[in-house]
Design a protein around this motif. Structure first.
Motif, PDB file in Angstrom:
ATOM      1  N   GLY A   1      58.318  37.112   1.506  1.00 19.89           N
ATOM      2  CA  GLY A   1      59.174  38.297   1.630  1.00 19.89           C
ATOM      3  C   GLY A   1      58.775  39.387   0.656  1.00 19.89           C
ATOM      4  O   GLY A   1      58.833  40.585   0.989  1.00 19.89           O
ATOM      5  N   VAL A   2      58.362  38.999  -0.544  1.00 19.55           N
ATOM      6  CA  VAL A   2      57.901  39.990  -1.532  1.00 19.55           C
ATOM      7  C   VAL A   2      56.688  40.729  -1.002  1.00 19.55           C
ATOM      8  O   VAL A   2      56.594  41.963  -1.096  1.00 19.55           O
ATOM      9  CB  VAL A   2      57.574  39.290  -2.873  1.00 19.55           C
ATOM     10  CG1 VAL A   2      56.828  40.240  -3.802  1.00 19.55           C
ATOM     11  CG2 VAL A   2      58.838  38.811  -3.543  1.00 19.55           C
ATOM     12  N   VAL A   3      55.718  39.983  -0.424  1.00 23.79           N
ATOM     13  CA  VAL A   3      54.532  40.624   0.134  1.00 23.79           C
ATOM     14  C   VAL A   3      54.920  41.631   1.206  1.00 23.79           C
ATOM     15  O   VAL A   3      54.434  42.784   1.224  1.00 23.79           O
ATOM     16  CB  VAL A   3      53.562  39.572   0.705  1.00 23.79           C
ATOM     17  CG1 VAL A   3      52.399  40.243   1.427  1.00 23.79           C
ATOM     18  CG2 VAL A   3      53.040  38.671  -0.398  1.00 23.79           C
ATOM     19  N   ALA A   4      55.825  41.206   2.119  1.00 19.34           N
ATOM     20  CA  ALA A   4      56.212  42.084   3.222  1.00 19.34           C
ATOM     21  C   ALA A   4      56.900  43.345   2.720  1.00 19.34           C
ATOM     22  O   ALA A   4      56.536  44.473   3.108  1.00 19.34           O
ATOM     23  CB  ALA A   4      57.126  41.321   4.185  1.00 19.34           C
ATOM     24  N   ILE A   5      57.905  43.182   1.863  1.00 10.70           N
ATOM     25  CA  ILE A   5      58.672  44.346   1.438  1.00 10.70           C
ATOM     26  C   ILE A   5      57.850  45.268   0.537  1.00 10.70           C
ATOM     27  O   ILE A   5      57.989  46.496   0.568  1.00 10.70           O
ATOM     28  CB  ILE A   5      59.980  43.909   0.743  1.00 10.70           C
ATOM     29  CG1 ILE A   5      60.964  45.076   0.690  1.00 10.70           C
ATOM     30  CG2 ILE A   5      59.729  43.380  -0.661  1.00 10.70           C
ATOM     31  CD1 ILE A   5      62.347  44.675   0.251  1.00 10.70           C
ATOM     32  N   MET A   6      56.932  44.694  -0.251  1.00  7.50           N
ATOM     33  CA  MET A   6      56.100  45.528  -1.114  1.00  7.50           C
ATOM     34  C   MET A   6      55.034  46.264  -0.308  1.00  7.50           C
ATOM     35  O   MET A   6      54.664  47.398  -0.631  1.00  7.50           O
ATOM     36  CB  MET A   6      55.452  44.670  -2.200  1.00  7.50           C
ATOM     37  CG  MET A   6      56.445  44.108  -3.210  1.00  7.50           C
ATOM     38  SD  MET A   6      57.385  45.381  -4.053  1.00  7.50           S
ATOM     39  CE  MET A   6      56.082  46.219  -4.937  1.00  7.50           C
ATOM     40  N   MET A   7      54.505  45.659   0.743  1.00  2.00           N
ATOM     41  CA  MET A   7      53.561  46.352   1.614  1.00  2.00           C
ATOM     42  C   MET A   7      54.227  47.551   2.273  1.00  2.00           C
ATOM     43  O   MET A   7      53.639  48.629   2.393  1.00  2.00           O
ATOM     44  CB  MET A   7      53.022  45.383   2.681  1.00  2.00           C
ATOM     45  CG  MET A   7      51.940  44.443   2.190  1.00  2.00           C
ATOM     46  SD  MET A   7      50.446  45.310   1.685  1.00  2.00           S
ATOM     47  CE  MET A   7      49.321  43.927   1.483  1.00  2.00           C
ATOM     48  N   ILE A   8      55.465  47.349   2.715  1.00  2.00           N
ATOM     49  CA  ILE A   8      56.209  48.454   3.310  1.00  2.00           C
ATOM     50  C   ILE A   8      56.436  49.544   2.273  1.00  2.00           C
ATOM     51  O   ILE A   8      56.315  50.745   2.563  1.00  2.00           O
ATOM     52  CB  ILE A   8      57.542  47.942   3.880  1.00  2.00           C
ATOM     53  CG1 ILE A   8      57.290  47.009   5.063  1.00  2.00           C
ATOM     54  CG2 ILE A   8      58.434  49.103   4.303  1.00  2.00           C
ATOM     55  CD1 ILE A   8      58.511  46.285   5.558  1.00  2.00           C
TER      56      ILE A   8
ATOM     57  N   LEU B   1      52.716  37.004  -8.687  1.00  3.49           N
ATOM     58  CA  LEU B   1      51.637  36.459  -7.868  1.00  3.49           C
ATOM     59  C   LEU B   1      51.639  37.052  -6.458  1.00  3.49           C
ATOM     60  O   LEU B   1      50.604  37.504  -5.958  1.00  3.49           O
ATOM     61  CB  LEU B   1      51.762  34.936  -7.801  1.00  3.49           C
ATOM     62  CG  LEU B   1      51.454  34.164  -9.096  1.00  3.49           C
ATOM     63  CD1 LEU B   1      51.638  32.677  -8.889  1.00  3.49           C
ATOM     64  CD2 LEU B   1      50.036  34.451  -9.572  1.00  3.49           C
ATOM     65  N   PHE B   2      52.822  37.036  -5.827  1.00  2.00           N
ATOM     66  CA  PHE B   2      52.885  37.529  -4.451  1.00  2.00           C
ATOM     67  C   PHE B   2      52.892  39.055  -4.400  1.00  2.00           C
ATOM     68  O   PHE B   2      52.616  39.636  -3.355  1.00  2.00           O
ATOM     69  CB  PHE B   2      54.121  36.975  -3.745  1.00  2.00           C
ATOM     70  CG  PHE B   2      53.971  35.541  -3.331  1.00  2.00           C
ATOM     71  CD1 PHE B   2      53.517  35.217  -2.067  1.00  2.00           C
ATOM     72  CD2 PHE B   2      54.282  34.511  -4.202  1.00  2.00           C
ATOM     73  CE1 PHE B   2      53.374  33.878  -1.682  1.00  2.00           C
ATOM     74  CE2 PHE B   2      54.147  33.186  -3.832  1.00  2.00           C
ATOM     75  CZ  PHE B   2      53.688  32.870  -2.563  1.00  2.00           C
ATOM     76  N   GLY B   3      53.246  39.685  -5.513  1.00  2.00           N
ATOM     77  CA  GLY B   3      53.211  41.153  -5.548  1.00  2.00           C
ATOM     78  C   GLY B   3      51.848  41.707  -5.895  1.00  2.00           C
ATOM     79  O   GLY B   3      51.621  42.921  -5.818  1.00  2.00           O
ATOM     80  N   MET B   4      50.909  40.814  -6.268  1.00  2.00           N
ATOM     81  CA  MET B   4      49.585  41.276  -6.680  1.00  2.00           C
ATOM     82  C   MET B   4      48.832  41.945  -5.535  1.00  2.00           C
ATOM     83  O   MET B   4      48.156  42.968  -5.732  1.00  2.00           O
ATOM     84  CB  MET B   4      48.778  40.099  -7.222  1.00  2.00           C
ATOM     85  CG  MET B   4      47.434  40.483  -7.818  1.00  2.00           C
ATOM     86  SD  MET B   4      47.605  41.547  -9.269  1.00  2.00           S
ATOM     87  CE  MET B   4      48.257  40.352 -10.454  1.00  2.00           C
ATOM     88  N   LEU B   5      48.920  41.406  -4.312  1.00  2.00           N
ATOM     89  CA  LEU B   5      48.188  41.965  -3.177  1.00  2.00           C
ATOM     90  C   LEU B   5      48.638  43.387  -2.854  1.00  2.00           C
ATOM     91  O   LEU B   5      47.805  44.307  -2.836  1.00  2.00           O
ATOM     92  CB  LEU B   5      48.340  41.046  -1.960  1.00  2.00           C
ATOM     93  CG  LEU B   5      47.699  41.553  -0.664  1.00  2.00           C
ATOM     94  CD1 LEU B   5      46.190  41.698  -0.843  1.00  2.00           C
ATOM     95  CD2 LEU B   5      48.002  40.591   0.494  1.00  2.00           C
ATOM     96  N   PRO B   6      49.952  43.619  -2.621  1.00  6.19           N
ATOM     97  CA  PRO B   6      50.351  45.005  -2.358  1.00  6.19           C
ATOM     98  C   PRO B   6      50.154  45.921  -3.565  1.00  6.19           C
ATOM     99  O   PRO B   6      49.843  47.106  -3.395  1.00  6.19           O
ATOM    100  CB  PRO B   6      51.833  44.884  -1.979  1.00  6.19           C
ATOM    101  CG  PRO B   6      52.273  43.563  -2.491  1.00  6.19           C
ATOM    102  CD  PRO B   6      51.076  42.689  -2.453  1.00  6.19           C
ATOM    103  N   ALA B   7      50.326  45.398  -4.763  1.00  7.38           N
ATOM    104  CA  ALA B   7      50.142  46.229  -5.951  1.00  7.38           C
ATOM    105  C   ALA B   7      48.682  46.646  -6.092  1.00  7.38           C
ATOM    106  O   ALA B   7      48.382  47.810  -6.418  1.00  7.38           O
ATOM    107  CB  ALA B   7      50.603  45.473  -7.196  1.00  7.38           C
TER     108      ALA B   7
END
Length: 417
Positions: free
Chosen positions: A309-316, A396-402
């Motif tokens: 969910g972090v990946v999805a919401i941060m990508m948005i 960790l999961f926020g690293m990709l969108p960040a």
């Protein structure tokens, strides 16, 4: 402006943006927070339960003394038994006999040998009845080995234990349920239809291993066999070495005496089980080690769900703020600054879930403590691990969108519609 102030301002801005994202995307953010909260709740609740069980087990071991060991007809672990004589030789073990018990009591290395026999039967006082109360039969050594707090009244004497007197010491819970606040001392209760005089009341040091506090009566073991119908074949022993005698020396004396009386050949398997507190602890650890594995598995599932969910919401969030990122880069913001901002935002999102999971876990621990015999309490390390795990999940999961946001070309970002 100092580097610390700049970094603190970036953290505050990331937190504010994360809160704005929660308000703007309530469903997505709610699902993300829920996943993290479930993972943290599992960690906290199971840690609290296991911590309470550990304290209870330690208290049980301490109550009997560190050198006390137990002699039983059967071992405590049957995992190698498939029902055949080859793997279930212990099924043929004879019961512990009275002459064997007396021989053990005469050993110079032994201070006391207490007999114990568990049973269950109906207990009644006038119109009040407990249909399936726990009845424990003990020899007179009960007070020496277990040291119960009997008040009001007294424990039964050696003479009463030897002759099988019809006397009973009941727990405070049984006294409350049968006598409803009146003094039970000197009154008679019936056990399986046979009258027994109540001579004392004691506080049951209930624990997880003993099954928690419940209506219970303690009577002489001979009375339990003679009047209540219990089978003497189930008697087990608690053996307490004399002060100054090493446990292993006393254990060897008991083993040699029983093997000699039973005619066991050298090298032959003993037809009884000696259970030390070390063995009990090993068995306990092997059983409750599974709870740790379940805790890790369940919490990992929750954290992974929240991380996705972090990946999805941060990508948005990155997509919606592409032009803003372009402006910030055009004004001199570095890749590290953008990366830091989005990681703070992701960690804030999971931190909210962690805080919620911690609070719900605390409520769960209170519920376990109130409605079960487990004295659940949250160890400080569980709090650190739970909140740390939620923050690390966000990073960790926020690293990709960040990192995607940090790599955006400022010119292309400014052109984004």
């Amino acid at each position: 402006m100092s580097a610390f102030t700049t970094r603190l301002s970036a953290v505050a801005e990331g937190v504010r943006i994360a809160l704005d994202a929660v308000r703007a995307n309530k469903v997505r953010a709610g699902l993300t927070i829920l996943g993290i909260a479930v993972g943290v709740f599992v960690v906290v609740a199971i840690s609290a339960a296991i911590h309470g069980i550990n304290q209870s087990v330690a208290r049980d071991f301490a109550s009997t003394g560190p050198t006390t060991f137990f002699v039983s007809r059967y071992p405590i672990s049957f995992e190698n038994c498939d029902g055949s004589d080859g793997t279930c030789a212990w099924l043929r073990n004879p019961p512990i006999r009275p002459n064997e018990i007396e021989s053990l009591r005469r050993l110079p290395s032994i201070e006391s040998v207490g007999e114990r026999l568990d049973w269950g039967t109906k207990v009644k006082y006038r119109e009040r009845e407990l249909p399936s109360a726990s009845i424990e039969g003990y020899s007179a050594e009960w007070t020496t080995i277990s040291a119960p707090e009997v008040y009001p009244g007294r424990a039964f004497t050696s003479a009463e234990a030897r002759t099988g007197a019809r006397v009973a010491v009941i727990t405070t819970l049984m006294a409350t349920r049968l006598f409803d606040g009146s003094d039970p001392i000197g009154k008679s209760v019936t056990l399986n239809g046979v009258p027994f005089e109540v001579i004392g009341v004691y506080k049951d040091n209930s624990s997880f291993l003993s099954g928690g506090e419940r209506p219970k009566a303690v009577i002489p073991v001979q009375s339990l066999i003679r009047y209540v119908g219990a089978r003497a074949s189930g008697i087990s022993l608690a053996v307490k070495p004399r002060e100054g005698v090493a446990r292993d020396i006393a254990l060897d004396d008991v083993t040699a005496t029983l093997r000699g009386m039973r005619g066991t050949r050298p090298g032959g398997e003993s037809s009884f089980a000696i259970i030390t507190q070390d063995k009990l602890l090993d068995t306990y650890n092997s059983i409750f080690g599974m709870f740790f594995l379940v805790m890790i598995a369940l919490s990992a599932v929750g954290l992974i769900v929240g991380g996705v969910g972090v990946v999805a919401i941060m990508m948005i969030s990155v997509t919606e703020r592409t032009r803003e990122i372009g402006v910030r880069k055009a004004l001199g913001a570095t890749k590290a600054t953008i990366l830091w901002q989005f990681l703070v935002e992701a960690a804030t999102l999971t931190g909210i879930g962690g805080a919620i999971g911690l609070f719900v876990g605390w409520l769960g621990a209170l519920g376990i403590r109130s409605f079960t015999p487990i004295e659940a309490s949250i160890p400080p390390m569980a709090v650190v691990v739970a909140l740390g795990a939620s923050a690390v999940t966000g990073i960790l999961f926020g690293m990709l969108p960040a990192s995607r946001a940090a790599r955006l070309d400022p010119v292309e970002a400014l052109r984004y519609e």
